[in-house]
Design an enzyme around this catalytic site. Structure first.
Site, PDB file in Angstrom:
ATOM      1  CE  LYS A 192      -2.169   3.091   2.093  1.00 32.37           C
ATOM      2  NZ  LYS A 192      -1.892   4.500   1.774  1.00 32.37           N
ATOM      3  N   GLY A 244       6.189   4.672   8.749  1.00 33.22           N
ATOM      4  CA  GLY A 244       5.362   5.886   8.800  1.00 33.22           C
ATOM      5  C   GLY A 244       5.435   6.513  10.169  1.00 33.22           C
ATOM      6  CD  GLU A 266      12.064   3.448   9.279  1.00 33.05           C
ATOM      7  OE1 GLU A 266      11.904   4.382  10.104  1.00 33.05           O
ATOM      8  OE2 GLU A 266      12.227   3.608   8.074  1.00 33.05           O
ATOM      9  CB  CYS A 300      12.248   8.194   9.460  1.00 29.89           C
ATOM     10  SG  CYS A 300      13.104   7.082   8.352  1.00 29.89           S
ATOM     11  CD  GLU A 397       9.520  12.033  12.354  1.00 32.41           C
ATOM     12  OE1 GLU A 397       8.369  11.569  12.451  1.00 32.41           O
ATOM     13  OE2 GLU A 397      10.471  11.387  11.873  1.00 32.41           O
TER      14      GLU A 397
HETATM   15  P1  NDP Z   1       1.286   8.104   8.206  1.00 34.97           P
HETATM   16  O1  NDP Z   1       1.894   7.298   9.270  1.00 34.97           O
HETATM   17  O2  NDP Z   1      -0.155   8.445   8.314  1.00 34.97           O
HETATM   18  O3  NDP Z   1       1.494   7.396   6.781  1.00 34.97           O
HETATM   19  C1  NDP Z   1       2.297   6.287   6.505  1.00 34.97           C
HETATM   20  C2  NDP Z   1       1.527   5.250   5.688  1.00 34.97           C
HETATM   21  O4  NDP Z   1       0.511   4.651   6.487  1.00 34.97           O
HETATM   22  C3  NDP Z   1       0.800   5.816   4.487  1.00 34.97           C
HETATM   23  O5  NDP Z   1       0.761   4.867   3.454  1.00 34.97           O
HETATM   24  C4  NDP Z   1      -0.584   6.046   5.056  1.00 34.97           C
HETATM   25  O6  NDP Z   1      -1.562   6.182   4.076  1.00 34.97           O
HETATM   26  C5  NDP Z   1      -0.777   4.808   5.880  1.00 34.97           C
HETATM   27  N1  NDP Z   1      -1.780   4.895   6.934  1.00 34.97           N
HETATM   28  C6  NDP Z   1      -2.351   5.995   7.466  1.00 34.97           C
HETATM   29  N2  NDP Z   1      -3.212   5.636   8.451  1.00 34.97           N
HETATM   30  C7  NDP Z   1      -3.179   4.277   8.530  1.00 34.97           C
HETATM   31  C8  NDP Z   1      -3.823   3.310   9.371  1.00 34.97           C
HETATM   32  N3  NDP Z   1      -4.681   3.672  10.321  1.00 34.97           N
HETATM   33  N4  NDP Z   1      -3.549   2.007   9.186  1.00 34.97           N
HETATM   34  C9  NDP Z   1      -2.664   1.612   8.261  1.00 34.97           C
HETATM   35  N5  NDP Z   1      -2.022   2.482   7.437  1.00 34.97           N
HETATM   36  C10 NDP Z   1      -2.260   3.807   7.573  1.00 34.97           C
HETATM   37  O7  NDP Z   1       2.122   9.417   8.038  1.00 34.97           O
HETATM   38  P2  NDP Z   1       1.590  10.841   7.491  1.00 34.97           P
HETATM   39  O8  NDP Z   1       1.650  10.795   6.042  1.00 34.97           O
HETATM   40  O9  NDP Z   1       0.274  11.221   8.099  1.00 34.97           O
HETATM   41  O10 NDP Z   1       2.690  11.816   8.074  1.00 34.97           O
HETATM   42  C11 NDP Z   1       2.530  12.343   9.386  1.00 34.97           C
HETATM   43  C12 NDP Z   1       3.839  12.450  10.102  1.00 34.97           C
HETATM   44  O11 NDP Z   1       4.383  11.153  10.223  1.00 34.97           O
HETATM   45  C13 NDP Z   1       4.910  13.232   9.385  1.00 34.97           C
HETATM   46  O12 NDP Z   1       4.827  14.589   9.634  1.00 34.97           O
HETATM   47  C14 NDP Z   1       6.152  12.620   9.927  1.00 34.97           C
HETATM   48  O13 NDP Z   1       6.475  13.232  11.150  1.00 34.97           O
HETATM   49  C15 NDP Z   1       5.776  11.190  10.169  1.00 34.97           C
HETATM   50  N6  NDP Z   1       6.223  10.285   9.093  1.00 34.97           N
HETATM   51  C16 NDP Z   1       7.288   9.499   9.334  1.00 34.97           C
HETATM   52  C17 NDP Z   1       7.769   8.681   8.333  1.00 34.97           C
HETATM   53  C18 NDP Z   1       8.942   7.816   8.553  1.00 34.97           C
HETATM   54  O14 NDP Z   1       9.587   7.410   7.600  1.00 34.97           O
HETATM   55  N7  NDP Z   1       9.248   7.455   9.770  1.00 34.97           N
HETATM   56  C19 NDP Z   1       7.170   8.658   7.015  1.00 34.97           C
HETATM   57  C20 NDP Z   1       5.998   9.464   6.881  1.00 34.97           C
HETATM   58  C21 NDP Z   1       5.571  10.255   7.895  1.00 34.97           C
HETATM   59  P3  NDP Z   1      -1.842   7.674   3.484  1.00 34.97           P
HETATM   60  O15 NDP Z   1      -0.556   8.258   3.086  1.00 34.97           O
HETATM   61  O16 NDP Z   1      -2.652   7.377   2.337  1.00 34.97           O
HETATM   62  O17 NDP Z   1      -2.503   8.406   4.597  1.00 34.97           O
END
Ligand code: NDP
Length: 491
Positions: A192, A244, A266, A300, A397
Site C-alpha cells: 500500500k 510511517g 519503522e 525519518c 519530529e
Molecule cells: P502516516 O503514518 O499516516 O502514513 C504512513 C503510511 O501509512 C501511508 O501509506 C498512510 O496512508 C498509511 N496509513 C495511514 N493511516 C493508517 C492506518 N490507520 N492504518 C494503516 N495504514 C495507515 O504518516 P503521514 O503521512 O500522516 O505523516 C505524518 C507524520 O508522520 C509526518 O509529519 C512525519 O512526522 C511522520 N512520518 C514518518 C515517516 C517515517 O519514515 N518514519 C514517514 C511518513 C511520515 P496515506 O498516506 O494514504 O494516509
C-alpha cells in the site's frame, strides 16, 4: 554581505537547468495492480495525485476499499501456495535480478516521476532513490539462492503473505526496501503506497509485468489511510511491515496484538548530529546540511537536532548559516535545486505550525533570504538557535527542513542530550578521535550511528530503531530474518 547576495551582485546566478518531463507518459487514470494486471477497483472510488511543486493534478488513482484489499490478499495467497513459495531460490533470484536491471534501464523515467509526484529534487531521485532501489533488488537477488547459508543452524522458510504499508518520503525506495527481502525469502506481497505518492509504485507494477513476475506475487493497492488499515486488519496476512508515523504505528501494533501476525515498525526519529570541537568543521557543516535538508527534511533518520560543542558553537553556526544561504530552493525538476517542494499542503501546514511553536517558545529563528516559487508547497531552510531541550522543536519530529541547535560541553552531556528523546533511530558523531567515536556509539541509543558522515544507506546494512522509532530491521541479514521463520535444524 552573504554568499547569496555576493553571487547575485556579480550576476553569477545559475541559469535554469530543468530536466525534461517528456520521458514520463502519464495516464489520466490508474487502476490497482492485482494478480499481475491493472484492474478497476471494486470500490469505484478514486483520488487525485498532485504535483506539490505546481499544485497541478497529475492523475486519478484508484482508492482501494476493503473488497479490493481482500481481492489482493487472495491473489497473493494463491501466488504463494501456487508458485512462489516452492520455487527454487535460484529461480526466484532471476526475477529479482530482472527487476533490478529494469529499474536501472528505466531509471530516468522513475526519477522524473518520483520528483513530479513527491517534490524531491531530481538530483536526489536520480542519484539516491532510484540507484538505491535497484541496489536493494540486486542485493536480495543475491540472497535468494543462498538463504540456506544465511542463518547457520536454522532452516529459513517464508512466512506467507506480507502486507506492506509505506510512506511518501521515499516512495520507490521504500517499496524496494519492503518488496526485495520479502520476495527473496519466498513471500508474496500486498503493498500500500502513500496517498500523495502512488505513481512510482504503479510504474514498478509495470516493471513487474515486464519482468514476467508470476501474477499475484506482488499486488499494489493504492488509497489513503483506510486502505492501509484494511491491509493491516485483513485476517489472512501473515506479516505486516509498516513505515510511517509513530502514532499510526502504535495503532497498528494495538490492532495486531494477540493475532500472531508478525510485525515490523519503522517509525519516526529526532536524531542528534553531534559535532565536537576537534571535528573537521567544514566537512561537518556539509554533513549537518545533508542530514537535515536532504529530501526537504522528510527523512525519518534526519539529523534534526544539531548538538555542537560550546567551544566552537558560534563559529560553527556562523559557517552553517552561510552555507544554508547558498542552498537553492525551488523547482524540483531543476538539476541545480537543493531543496525541492514539501510533499503536501498538509505537511507544509504541520511544518509551519511547529516552526511557529518554536518562535512562540522563544527560540531564535534564522531563514536565508531566498525567494520561493509563487505556486506549490515550499518552505525555507530553517535553523533555530537558543533551543532548550523542552522546546517542541527539540522534541517533536517536524519532518521538514528545520534544524534545532543545542550546545554541550562534555561528551557525557552530549550523550545525555542525544538520548533525551522518545525516539532512537539514528545519530551522527563528528570528531577526529576514533576512541571517542567508539565511546559515543556504545552509549547512543540509536539503531544507526554515522561517524563523520550522515545519511549513508546500503542494502547490506541493517536499518531500524529503538523506543518509539519502532522495532525490526530492514537491510542486511537482520532484514532478511524479518521475512522468514527460522526453525532450528535438527541435529
Ligand atoms: P502516516 O503514518 O499516516 O502514513 C504512513 C503510511 O501509512 C501511508 O501509506 C498512510 O496512508 C498509511 N496509513 C495511514 N493511516 C493508517 C492506518 N490507520 N492504518 C494503516 N495504514 C495507515 O504518516 P503521514 O503521512 O500522516 O505523516 C505524518 C507524520 O508522520 C509526518 O509529519 C512525519 O512526522 C511522520 N512520518 C514518518 C515517516 C517515517 O519514515 N518514519 C514517514 C511518513 C511520515 P496515506 O498516506 O494514504 O494516509
Amino acid at each position: 554581505m552573504g554568499e547569496l547576495e555576493r553571487t547575485r551582485g556579480f550576476g553569477l546566478d545559475y541559469a535554469p537547468a530543468p530536466e525534461s518531463a517528456a520521458v514520463v507518459s502519464l495516464a489520466p487514470s490508474y487502476g490497482l495492480f492485482v494478480g499481475g494486471e491493472f484492474v478497476d477497483p471494486l470500490s469505484d472510488a478514486a483520488f487525485t495525485t498532485v504535483n506539490p511543486a505546481t499544485e497541478e493534478p497529475l492523475a486519478e488513482v484508484a482508492a482501494a476499499g476493503a473488497a479490493d484489499v481482500d481481492r489482493a490478499v487472495r491473489a497473493a495467497r494463491a501466488a504463494f501456495t501456487g508458485a512462489w513459495r516452492d520455487m527454487p531460490g535460484p529461480e526466484r533470484a532471476k526475477y529479482l535480478y530482472r527487476i533490478a536491471r529494469l529499474i536501472q534501464e528505466r531509471s530516468r523515467e522513475f526519477a522524473v516521476l518520483e520528483t513530479l509526484d513527491g517534490g524531491k529534487p531530481i538530483k536526489e531521485s536520480r542519484d539516491v532513490d532510484v540507484p538505491l532501489a535497484a541496489a536493494h533488488f540486486f542485493h536480495h537477488a543475491g540472497w535468494a539462492d543462498k538463504l540456506g547459508y544465511a542463518f547457520p543452524g536454522r532452516r529459513p522458510a517464508p512466512l506467507g503473505v506480507a502486507g506492506q504499508v509505506i510512506p511518501w518520503n521515499f516512495p520507490l525506495l521504500m517499496a524496494a526496501w519492503k518488496l526485495a527481502p520479502a520476495l527473496a525469502c519466498g513471500n508474496t506481497v500486498v503493498l500500500k503506497p502513500a496517498e500523495t505518492t502512488p505513481l512510482t509504485a504503479l510504474l514498478l507494477g509495470e516493471v513487474l509485468q515486464q519482468a514476467e513476475l508470476p501474477p499475484g506475487v506482488v499486488n499494489i493497492v493504492t488509497g489513503a489511510g483506510a486502505t492501509g488499515a484494511a491491509v493491516v486488519g485483513h485476517g489472512d496476512v501473515d506479516k505486516i511491515a509498516f513505515t510511517g508515523s509513530t502514532a499510526v504505528g502504535k495503532g497498528i501494533q494495538a490492532a495486531l496484538a494477540g493475532t500472531g501476525t508478525r510485525l515490523t515498525l519503522e517509525l519516526g526519529g529526532k536524531a542528534a548530529n553531534i559535532v565536537f570541537d576537534d571535528a573537521a568543521l567544514d566537512q561537518a557543516v556539509e554533513g549537518v546540511v545533508n542530514g537535515i535538508y536532504f529530501n526537504q527534511g522528510h527523512v525519518c533518520c534526519a539529523g534534526s537536532r544539531l548538538l555542537v560543542q560550546e567551544t566552537v558553537a558560534e563559529l560553527f553556526v556562523d559557517k552553517l548559516k552561510r552555507r544554508i544561504a547558498t542552498l537553492r530552493v525551488g523547482d524540483p525538476l531543476d538539476k541545480n535545486t537543493d531543496v525541492g517542494a514539501i510533499n503536501s499542503a498538509a505537511q507544509l501546514e504541520r511544518i509551519a505550525a511547529l516552526v511557529q511553536a518554536g518562535v512562540d517558545e522563544g527560540a531564535e529563528l534564522y531563514q536565508p533570504p531566498c525567494e520561493l516559487p509563487d505556486r506549490g508547497y515550499f518552505f525555507r531552510p530553517t535553523v533555530f538557535t537558543g533551543v532548550a531541550q523542552s522546546h517542541r522543536v527539540a522534541r517533536e519530529e517536524i519532518f521538514g527542513p528545520v534544524l534545532s541547535v543545542l550546545t554541550f560541553r562534555t561528551a557525557e552531556e552530549a550523550v545525555a542530550k542525544a538520548n533525551n528523546t522518545r525516539y532512537g533511530l539514528s545519530a551522527g558523531v563528528w570528531t577526529e578521535k576514533g576512541s571517542r567515536i567508539l565511546w559515543m556509539v556504545e552509549r547512543l541509543r540509536a539503531g544507526v550511528v554515522w561517524a563523520n558522515t550522515f545519511n549513508r544507506f546500503d542494502p547490506a546494512s541493517p536499518f531500524g530503531g529503538y523506543k518509539e522509532s519502532g522495532f525490526g530491521r530492514e537491510g542486511g541479514l537482520h532484514g532478511l530474518a524479518a521475512y522468514c521463520s527460522l526453525e532450528p535444524v535438527p541435529v
